[in-house]
Design a protein around this motif. Structure first.
Motif, short mmCIF file in Angstrom:
data_model
loop_
_atom_site.label_atom_id
_atom_site.label_comp_id
_atom_site.label_asym_id
_atom_site.label_seq_id
_atom_site.Cartn_x
_atom_site.Cartn_y
_atom_site.Cartn_z
N GLU A 153 0.84 -1.21 -0.04
CA GLU A 153 0.23 0.11 -0.14
C GLU A 153 0.95 1.20 0.02
O GLU A 153 0.57 2.22 -0.71
N VAL A 154 1.87 1.30 0.89
CA VAL A 154 2.96 2.38 0.93
C VAL A 154 3.55 2.68 -0.68
O VAL A 154 3.65 3.75 -1.19
N ASP A 155 3.84 1.30 -1.09
CA ASP A 155 4.52 1.61 -2.47
C ASP A 155 3.41 2.14 -3.51
O ASP A 155 3.94 3.10 -4.33
N LYS A 156 2.29 1.61 -3.39
CA LYS A 156 1.00 2.19 -4.31
C LYS A 156 0.96 3.81 -4.11
O LYS A 156 1.11 4.53 -5.23
N LEU A 157 0.92 4.01 -2.78
CA LEU A 157 0.72 5.70 -2.55
C LEU A 157 1.82 6.31 -3.16
O LEU A 157 1.83 7.48 -3.69
N SER A 158 2.94 5.90 -2.82
CA SER A 158 4.36 6.51 -3.00
C SER A 158 4.42 6.89 -4.61
O SER A 158 4.71 7.81 -5.06
N ARG A 159 4.16 5.58 -5.44
CA ARG A 159 4.39 5.79 -6.75
C ARG A 159 3.19 6.70 -7.19
O ARG A 159 3.46 7.53 -8.08
N ARG A 160 2.07 6.70 -6.83
CA ARG A 160 1.00 7.67 -7.10
C ARG A 160 1.58 9.23 -6.81
O ARG A 160 1.34 9.95 -7.89
N ALA A 161 2.11 9.26 -5.54
CA ALA A 161 2.34 10.55 -5.42
C ALA A 161 3.36 11.24 -6.26
O ALA A 161 3.39 12.48 -6.75
N VAL A 162 4.57 10.34 -6.66
CA VAL A 162 5.56 10.88 -7.51
C VAL A 162 5.12 10.92 -8.95
O VAL A 162 5.36 12.27 -9.61
N ARG A 163 4.05 10.08 -9.27
CA ARG A 163 3.49 10.33 -10.63
C ARG A 163 2.79 11.71 -10.77
O ARG A 163 2.91 12.28 -11.88
N GLU A 164 1.91 12.01 -9.75
CA GLU A 164 1.26 13.32 -9.76
C GLU A 164 2.26 14.62 -9.87
O GLU A 164 2.01 15.49 -10.39
N TYR A 165 3.24 14.45 -8.86
CA TYR A 165 4.35 15.39 -8.81
C TYR A 165 4.86 15.78 -9.94
O TYR A 165 5.13 16.80 -10.37
N GLU A 166 5.15 14.60 -11.04
CA GLU A 166 5.94 14.75 -12.06
C GLU A 166 4.82 15.59 -13.39
O GLU A 166 5.33 15.78 -14.17
N GLU A 167 3.63 15.84 -12.91
CA GLU A 167 2.60 16.53 -13.81
C GLU A 167 2.84 17.79 -13.62
O GLU A 167 2.28 18.75 -14.59
N PHE A 168 3.55 18.58 -12.56
CA PHE A 168 3.78 19.98 -12.55
C PHE A 168 4.77 20.53 -13.75
O PHE A 168 5.78 19.64 -14.01
N ALA A 169 4.59 21.86 -14.06
CA ALA A 169 5.55 22.40 -14.80
C ALA A 169 6.61 22.90 -13.99
O ALA A 169 7.59 23.26 -14.76
N TYR A 170 6.63 22.73 -12.76
CA TYR A 170 7.74 22.93 -12.06
C TYR A 170 8.48 21.80 -11.47
O TYR A 170 7.80 20.73 -11.46
N ASN A 171 9.74 22.00 -10.98
CA ASN A 171 10.40 21.17 -10.31
C ASN A 171 11.36 21.64 -9.02
O ASN A 171 11.77 22.68 -9.11
N ASN A 172 11.49 20.89 -8.13
CA ASN A 172 12.17 21.13 -6.95
C ASN A 172 12.78 19.77 -6.38
O ASN A 172 12.29 18.90 -5.85
N ASP A 173 14.18 19.38 -6.78
CA ASP A 173 14.72 18.29 -6.75
C ASP A 173 14.74 17.83 -5.35
O ASP A 173 14.40 16.69 -4.84
N PHE A 174 15.08 18.64 -4.59
CA PHE A 174 15.19 18.42 -3.14
C PHE A 174 13.85 17.83 -2.36
O PHE A 174 13.58 16.91 -1.90
N LEU A 175 12.61 18.53 -3.03
CA LEU A 175 11.31 18.04 -2.49
C LEU A 175 10.83 16.72 -2.89
O LEU A 175 10.52 16.00 -2.18
#
Lengths: 313, 313
Positions: A279-301
């Motif tokens: 479940e953690v893995d699933k949530l984690s992958r989903r969060a990162v996938r959503e994050y990568e939709e942003f037009a911005y990036n902050n590597d540290f975040l």
């Protein structure tokens, strides 16, 4: 997307931690006057070795959307940590979990007595709002023209609204109440999800949403931040359950297997450690996938998010 | 200056009380969802027969300066009563005064248990800010042009700042801490004055100052309201001390002579009832004299102030 190398990340983390501690110190009350004791008790709990995850997520989300004004974000960063701290102080009281130690230090009521600990918790919650409301000074000072000032006020009011909502009965406090009322008679995965979303997720959501709002992110991005932070909050709490089962007291810096001992119903207990991990893995992958939709990036975040979820302690 | 006839005042008081109770009901949380219990506990304490003095002073001061927008003042009226209520809920807890009854009703921890009472107090404080912050909706909805909206935001932020300051460590909580730490070794009239100013005066000041600020009073008038309300708050608390000595349990609706029994150091104990009474008169005269300097008048408010100070229960 670029990633941050492990050593680089650790250096950045140290740097950011000391930056954040500096900000926290600026907003702590001076221990002076007729009411010095309660201020001392507030500061005792407020500086008790927190990892400052919430304020760090807030600051890095603020930076993700181009925010640079520390006079604006600083008060909110202090406020979210004050709210987190007060909730721990009250949680540790004898009428709640009755814990004598937290992060290896005696809890507030052991040091200052129950009445003063109670008041210092109240004081931290109140001071959180007092501090965050103070952010309007920054807005006022900077904006020469009216429409700029109006925009700043609107963002601050919206951020205050999120902070209050996520800390309250439809947020963190609601989660604490559900936690208190959950037992074998009413437990279900649905209930556990709602409870974790409120108890742990809500303040993580507030942290990241306030960062986005104050930086002037558009509504669509704020909404995406909300779903990402909800996933992070839930994953973070399930990871906590798993660590309680698999970790040692030494690794965790707090007693392991405490959930089992207290007969607490957790994700790990309900689903087993393996399924909880999935479940953690699933949530984690989903969060990162959503994050990568942003037009911005902050590597540290991005790296911070990944590490929070996969942390070993 | 006109005065209000006694019967007329009583009618007006009844009318205003039901107006205020209507406003309070609008802002109470619905007792629904997974966290219904804590909302029930909040509402239980919030509707326990309060005289709503603070919200009444706020509303009438708002009207004194020409305020008419109930969508703006309403949330702040509810907020000040929520803050007052939470302070009583926490004050009654076993680790504080350990009171089983208040206003003839069982206290929250007797009905809901200590943990839920603690959380319901936290929830009321948090909800007070959540509610007051919600006042910005009213401002936003009404103001078609930017400069009007900006003015509204500035007033709301200033009112929020006063609310938080006066409820916190340099206001009410500070007074509670001083109360806890006052004994025969450190008592003095100076200390008692400071303690009363914080413990009781601060919320009365907040009530009237917020009313003035939201109505758009000029700084000089806001400052005059501050000195008047400080006098009222102090006089009100000294009157409380006197009534505890001279009143009967039946008249007061709470145990008489409780201060003496609890060995509490009060104004009446330190100066004697007569001298304490003279102090009340002095403060009262000064408050009314200051009030009469205003270019505005609100007969009901003036009478309310006089009655609060000379009250028999």
């Amino acid at each position: 997307m670029k990633t941050v190398k492990p050593m680089e990340y650790d250096l950045m983390l140290d740097e950011r931690r000391s930056e954040i501690e500096g900000i926290m110190r600026r907003f702590m009350p001076e221990e002076e006057g007729e009411t010095a004791t309660v201020k001392e008790a507030m500061n005792y709990s407020f500086s008790s070795g927190s990892k400052r995850i919430r304020s760090m997520l807030m600051l890095e989300t603020y930076r993700l959307f181009g925010g640079t004004d520390m006079e604006l974000i600083g008060p909110f960063m202090a406020a979210i940590e004050m709210i987190h701290t007060y909730s721990l102080v009250h949680d540790d009281l004898p009428c709640m979990d009755n814990d004598d130690y937290r992060r290896g230090k005696k809890t507030a009521h052991v040091v200052y007595g129950e009445a003063m600990a109670l008041l210092s918790g109240d004081a931290l919650l109140n001071y959180a709002f007092e501090t965050a409301i103070g952010a309007c000074k920054a807005a006022e000072g900077k904006s020469a023209d009216a429409s700029e000032a109006l925009t700043a006020y609107r963002r601050i009011m919206r951020a205050l609204g999120i902070l209050a909502e996520k800390a309250g009965i439809n947020g963190m406090i609601g989660g604490q109440v559900m936690d208190m009322e959950t037992d074998e008679s009413n437990i279900s995965l649905d209930r556990l999800n709602t409870m974790y979303n409120l108890k742990t997720g809500a303040l993580i959501e507030a942290s990241m949403m306030v960062g986005a709002i104050l930086a002037g992110a558009v509504d669509e991005d704020i909404e995406r931040i909300r779903t990402i932070s909800a996933d992070i909050g839930l994953a973070f709490q399930i990871r906590d359950d798993i660590l309680d089962v698999t970790g040692s007291t030494q690794e965790l810096g707090k007693p392991a297997h405490s959930d089992e001992k207290n007969r607490k119903i957790t994700y790990a207990a309900l689903l087993g450690v393996d399924k909880a991990g999935e479940e953690v893995d699933k949530l984690s992958r989903r969060a990162v996938r959503e994050y990568e939709e942003f037009a911005y990036n902050n590597d540290f975040l991005k790296e911070l998010i990944l590490r929070l979820i996969s942390r070993k302690k």
